[in-house]
Design a protein around this motif. Structure first.
Motif, PDB file in Angstrom:
ATOM      1  N   THR A 125       0.844  -1.191   0.000  1.00 41.93           N
ATOM      2  CA  THR A 125       0.000   0.000   0.000  1.00 41.93           C
ATOM      3  C   THR A 125       0.880   1.242   0.000  1.00 41.93           C
ATOM      4  O   THR A 125       2.080   1.175   0.302  1.00 41.93           O
ATOM      5  CB  THR A 125      -0.911   0.035   1.241  1.00 41.93           C
ATOM      6  OG1 THR A 125      -0.091   0.075   2.428  1.00 41.93           O
ATOM      7  CG2 THR A 125      -1.834  -1.175   1.285  1.00 41.93           C
ATOM      8  N   GLU A 221      -5.330   3.439 -10.525  1.00 42.51           N
ATOM      9  CA  GLU A 221      -6.771   3.627 -10.339  1.00 42.51           C
ATOM     10  C   GLU A 221      -7.096   3.591  -8.859  1.00 42.51           C
ATOM     11  O   GLU A 221      -6.265   3.209  -8.025  1.00 42.51           O
ATOM     12  CB  GLU A 221      -7.575   2.572 -11.093  1.00 42.51           C
ATOM     13  CG  GLU A 221      -7.207   1.150 -10.766  1.00 42.51           C
ATOM     14  CD  GLU A 221      -7.911   0.133 -11.654  1.00 42.51           C
ATOM     15  OE1 GLU A 221      -8.165  -0.987 -11.151  1.00 42.51           O
ATOM     16  OE2 GLU A 221      -8.226   0.453 -12.817  1.00 42.51           O
ATOM     17  N   GLY A 222      -8.285   4.013  -8.533  1.00 43.07           N
ATOM     18  CA  GLY A 222      -8.760   3.944  -7.158  1.00 43.07           C
ATOM     19  C   GLY A 222      -7.891   4.707  -6.183  1.00 43.07           C
ATOM     20  O   GLY A 222      -7.458   5.832  -6.432  1.00 43.07           O
ATOM     21  N   ALA A 223      -7.624   4.077  -5.050  1.00 43.28           N
ATOM     22  CA  ALA A 223      -6.873   4.722  -3.977  1.00 43.28           C
ATOM     23  C   ALA A 223      -5.457   5.092  -4.401  1.00 43.28           C
ATOM     24  O   ALA A 223      -4.919   6.110  -3.958  1.00 43.28           O
ATOM     25  CB  ALA A 223      -6.833   3.804  -2.758  1.00 43.28           C
ATOM     26  N   ASP A 224      -4.860   4.279  -5.264  1.00 41.99           N
ATOM     27  CA  ASP A 224      -3.495   4.563  -5.709  1.00 41.99           C
ATOM     28  C   ASP A 224      -3.444   5.840  -6.554  1.00 41.99           C
ATOM     29  O   ASP A 224      -2.544   6.673  -6.408  1.00 41.99           O
ATOM     30  CB  ASP A 224      -2.938   3.383  -6.504  1.00 41.99           C
ATOM     31  CG  ASP A 224      -2.914   2.100  -5.691  1.00 41.99           C
ATOM     32  OD1 ASP A 224      -2.802   2.197  -4.438  1.00 41.99           O
ATOM     33  OD2 ASP A 224      -3.032   1.017  -6.278  1.00 41.99           O
ATOM     34  N   LEU A 225      -4.412   5.986  -7.435  1.00 37.66           N
ATOM     35  CA  LEU A 225      -4.502   7.200  -8.233  1.00 37.66           C
ATOM     36  C   LEU A 225      -4.757   8.410  -7.331  1.00 37.66           C
ATOM     37  O   LEU A 225      -4.188   9.491  -7.543  1.00 37.66           O
ATOM     38  CB  LEU A 225      -5.619   7.074  -9.268  1.00 37.66           C
ATOM     39  CG  LEU A 225      -5.879   8.300 -10.153  1.00 37.66           C
ATOM     40  CD1 LEU A 225      -4.635   8.667 -10.950  1.00 37.66           C
ATOM     41  CD2 LEU A 225      -7.066   8.044 -11.078  1.00 37.66           C
ATOM     42  N   ALA A 226      -5.568   8.225  -6.321  1.00 36.00           N
ATOM     43  CA  ALA A 226      -5.876   9.325  -5.402  1.00 36.00           C
ATOM     44  C   ALA A 226      -4.627   9.796  -4.672  1.00 36.00           C
ATOM     45  O   ALA A 226      -4.454  11.006  -4.426  1.00 36.00           O
ATOM     46  CB  ALA A 226      -6.943   8.890  -4.401  1.00 36.00           C
TER      47      ALA A 226
END
Length: 246
Positions: A125, A221-226
């Motif tokens: 993460t 995408e998702g949390a990683d992109l955020a």
């Protein structure tokens, strides 16, 4: 004690920081220190990084003592130039940064999407503080205010297109003679590598110079992109101050 030119390169993880350390060490007149605040950072945060116990056992966990040595102690081997490879997130909240102003500070940045993509190859993460850009921006502001001008900023993507030109320009900015020995080095391990090197430095151990530039298109995408997007404003602000050649 002879005067020492102390160059602090402030980076985040998964950048070209270790290759940059190789370049400076290969000069012949330069000592290098590999992430000297890492042991103190791990001891203070309790984070479970690869090799955590070894790193803490091998390093100095007193951050203030380390900072004093870096800013005013003798350079390893009595060298006239001392290159310090720092991860900006190793500067913990509440730690005095007054010592930083005794160094010649340079900021090494990389697009946060590329950093996050690379980081996730080794870690499960990622969160914004893990990649150092927010901390880089805060330290940059502090250093710029003290200097009355922006300190040097190097964007890794620019740098890899023309390492010779950027190293030459950076050395000129720092008042240190450039040598072409900075462009190539023998492969293999170094005694100066941090004890964490087996977990992260395999590619650098194979290298004999900076990797050729190539286009990259991270897919997050998702949390990683955020995470990448949360750090992008800091990156863009630093990038606006980057060293641009001719």
């Amino acid at each position: 004690m002879k005067p020492v030119r102390r160059v602090a390169m402030w980076s985040g993880p998964r950048n070209i920081s270790t290759a940059m350390m190789r370049a400076w060490e290969n000069r012949g007149d330069c000592a290098v220190s590999d992430e000297p605040l890492y042991a103190a950072y791990l001891a203070a945060t309790g984070l479970d990084h690869p090799g955590r116990d070894e790193i803490i056992a091998a390093g100095d966990t007193d951050a203030e003592r380390v900072a004093t040595a870096l800013s005013s102690g003798p350079a390893p081997g009595g060298q006239p130039v001392w290159y310090q490879k720092h991860m900006t997130h190793h500067l913990l909240p509440g730690m005095s940064t007054a010592w930083v102003h005794g160094l010649s500070n340079v900021f090494l940045i990389r697009d946060p999407a590329q950093v996050v993509e690379s980081y996730l190859k080794s870690r499960a993460t990622v969160a914004p503080p893990d990649i150092g850009l927010l901390q880089q921006a805060a330290l940059f502001d502090e250093v710029a205010e003290r200097l009355g001008k922006a300190p040097p900023v190097i964007d890794a993507d620019d740098f890899l297109r023309s390492p010779h030109a950027y190293l030459q320009a950076l050395c000129e900015r720092l008042g240190i003679a450039f040598t072409e020995r900075m462009l190539a080095w023998p492969p293999g391990r170094r005694g100066s590598d941090g004890i964490w090197a087996p977990y992260w430095y395999e590619a650098v151990w194979r290298s004999t110079g900076f990797e050729p530039w190539r286009p990259r298109s991270p897919r997050l995408e998702g949390a990683d992109l955020a995470v990448a997007e949360a750090c992008r404003p800091a990156y863009e602000r630093l990038r606006a101050c980057r060293l641009v050649l001719g």
